[in-house]
Design an enzyme around this catalytic site. Structure first.
Site, PDB file in Angstrom:
ATOM      1  N   HIS A  62      25.435  27.118  36.426  1.00  0.00           N
ATOM      2  CA  HIS A  62      26.359  27.059  37.107  1.00  0.00           C
ATOM      3  C   HIS A  62      27.171  25.950  37.324  1.00  0.00           C
ATOM      4  O   HIS A  62      26.750  25.089  37.262  1.00  0.00           O
ATOM      5  CB  HIS A  62      26.206  27.823  38.375  1.00  0.00           C
ATOM      6  CG  HIS A  62      25.726  29.201  38.523  1.00  0.00           C
ATOM      7  ND1 HIS A  62      26.688  30.408  38.263  1.00  0.00           N
ATOM      8  CD2 HIS A  62      24.608  29.824  38.777  1.00  0.00           C
ATOM      9  CE1 HIS A  62      25.940  31.436  38.368  1.00  0.00           C
ATOM     10  NE2 HIS A  62      24.615  31.293  38.580  1.00  0.00           N
ATOM     11  N   CYS A  92      24.748  32.660  33.683  1.00  0.00           N
ATOM     12  CA  CYS A  92      24.050  33.439  34.770  1.00  0.00           C
ATOM     13  C   CYS A  92      23.612  35.023  34.156  1.00  0.00           C
ATOM     14  O   CYS A  92      23.269  35.430  33.016  1.00  0.00           O
ATOM     15  CB  CYS A  92      23.897  33.285  35.973  1.00  0.00           C
ATOM     16  SG  CYS A  92      22.489  33.387  36.850  1.00  0.00           S
TER      17      CYS A  92
END
Length: 484
Positions: free
Chosen positions: A430, A333
């Protein structure tokens, strides 16, 4: 209407989250429909709820403990600290706005309605709701407009159990002091207390229990020891990073630089649980270890600010040296965004810096945009042809030549990037390390063999262990009144 109880603490990090999770599992094991609730949470560790939208990962874990689908209403107000813009405010799973501390205090009264509405939704159809407070009700300077502790409890009519952490010392003063400074109406909401994180012979605290009751009139609902299963649960808050083990002698060393606005660092928990992995968290002022085989750049709530802090710590030079030695890097991310050539923020979403150079370890560029991607995802790793399950929470789009070598196919769409030499990988997904097949193949690529544990099963077993320990150490009469 469901029964409800609220656990508040004498301070932060006293163990409320684990106690709520354990009580949720205990109640679920007895056949109750139980649901967790936290009016306000402050954390950059967020999850995507089953009904869409963001909640604190602690409430996601508690819903897992309760064996019930997670919902944005279980954590109606989530504050995500970022850079000079203060905190991003998430209300019922969606971005509400941004505010600094004093401005947020003025917003709280209007957020109370959303909190109470969400509580009603969570309670609907449940036998029991277990509520977690935030910080401490003793912060009386924040009592006006409070929605996290006594402000919620008094409005919703939910009785409170106060939790004190004996491990940090001063638990008697913390409990008695809280009693002394609360307003009469707030004090009347407290039905008793729990001593948490006790070590040694519990009978040695008998005089302490009598002293607390003498000063406060509150009964003790139990003295709970350090819960062995708690260490196997996902990390909730950046406070716990101070306690995470550095070292352990695993065959594979993985280094994680801890940046000020680190987010979703529980991504690393499945690696931390592996006995042949030495996961080290590196603080500012420390060097990235030269003997690390892998460096993981985790998520960030403010990519541009954390990139500046990474450079200030000298970690950019350490990373370049690491790659020259043949070391590998994974960016997740915000960490993925940092690995590119440039991060553009034309609308100033992260602050005043509209453009900053990245680390240029991947030939990609990121442009921040106001539309936020929030969803649970299924994927397949292109590196290892392994299934993945995870979630996405991010601003911005990343493009460039290295995206032509995606690290995964996520929901049918290419995601992430791989460098031409295969040493650098970036992804927006994630939770990838919690996918057992992917984690196994990753560790095999570093020469580690052996069967890997089922990570999700290990978390579930830890929750059952915690529930069993609470059943042993909490007052049976109080428990009978709570869960039957």
């Amino acid at each position: 209407m469901a029964r409800a109880i609220m656990l508040q603490g004498t301070g932060s990090d006293v163990g409320k989250t684990v106690l709520v999770a354990g009580l949720c599992r205990l109640a679920a094991n007895r056949g109750l429909t139980v649901r967790p609730f936290k009016p306000q949470n402050m954390s950059n560790n967020a999850a995507v709820a089953d009904d869409g939208g963001e909640i604190g990962r602690a409430q996601w874990l508690q819903s897992l403990a309760a064996r019930t689908p997670s919902s944005v209403h279980m954590n109606p107000v989530l504050l995500k600290p970022q850079s000079e813009n203060g905190s991003q405010i998430i209300v019922q799973g969606r971005v509400f706005g941004q505010a600094k501390g004093r401005d947020y205090q003025r917003l709280k009264p209007q957020l109370l309605g959303a909190v109470l509405a969400s509580f009603e939704k969570v309670a609907d159809g449940a036998d029991l709701v277990i509520v977690e407070g935030a910080g401490s009700p003793a912060e009386i300077n924040l009592r006006a407009g409070d929605i996290a502790n006594m402000g919620f409890a008094t409005q919703a009519g939910v009785p409170v159990v106060l939790v004190g952490d004996i491990d940090r010392g001063g638990v008697i003063a913390s409990l008695v002091g809280t009693h002394a400074i609360l307003a009469d109406a707030d004090r009347a909401m407290i039905s008793g207390y729990i001593i948490n994180k006790f070590r040694g012979d519990v009978s040695l605290f008998d005089n302490g229990i009598r002293a607390i009751e003498g000063f406060t009139g509150w009964p003790c609902f139990g003295v709970v020891p350090w819960l062995s299963g708690a260490a196997r649960l996902p990390a909730e808050d950046s406070v716990v990073l101070e306690r995470l083990a550095k070292g352990g002698g695993g065959a594979l060393k993985i280094a994680v630089p801890v940046l000020p606005r680190i987010a979703n660092f529980d991504d690393l928990d499945p690696l931390r649980a592996e006995p042949d992995v030495e996961l080290v968290f590196i603080r500012s002022g420390e060097r990235l270890p030269a003997d690390a085989s892998l460096v993981v750049l985790p998520g960030s709530k403010s990519t541009i600010s954390d990139l500046a802090d990474l450079r200030a710590a000298g970690w950019d030079r350490d990373l370049f040296a690491h790659v020259r030695r043949g070391g590998r890097v994974i960016g997740i991310c915000g960490g993925y965004q940092m690995l590119g050539r440039t991060v553009h923020d034309p609308l100033g979403l992260e602050g005043g810096t509209l453009e900053t150079p990245g680390l240029a370890l991947l030939d990609v560029e990121t442009e921040m945009a106001p539309e936020k991607t929030v969803r649970n995802s299924h994927a397949r790793s292109t590196e290892y042809d392994a299934p993945l399950a995870g979630y996405q929470i991010h601003l911005g789009m990343t493009r460039g030549p290295d995206c032509g070598r995606p690290s995964a196919i996520v929901d049918g769409v290419p995601d992430g990037a791989l460098s031409a030499n295969g040493l650098i990988m970036g992804t927006y997904l994630h939770g990838l390390f919690a996918s057992d097949a992917y984690r196994t193949r990753l560790l095999q690529s570093f020469g580690l063999s052996g069967e890997r544990r089922n990570y999700r099963e290990s978390v579930d077993k830890a929750l059952d262990e915690i529930a069993g320990e609470l059943e042993r150490y909490l007052d049976p009469r109080w428990l009978a009144g709570l869960v039957g």
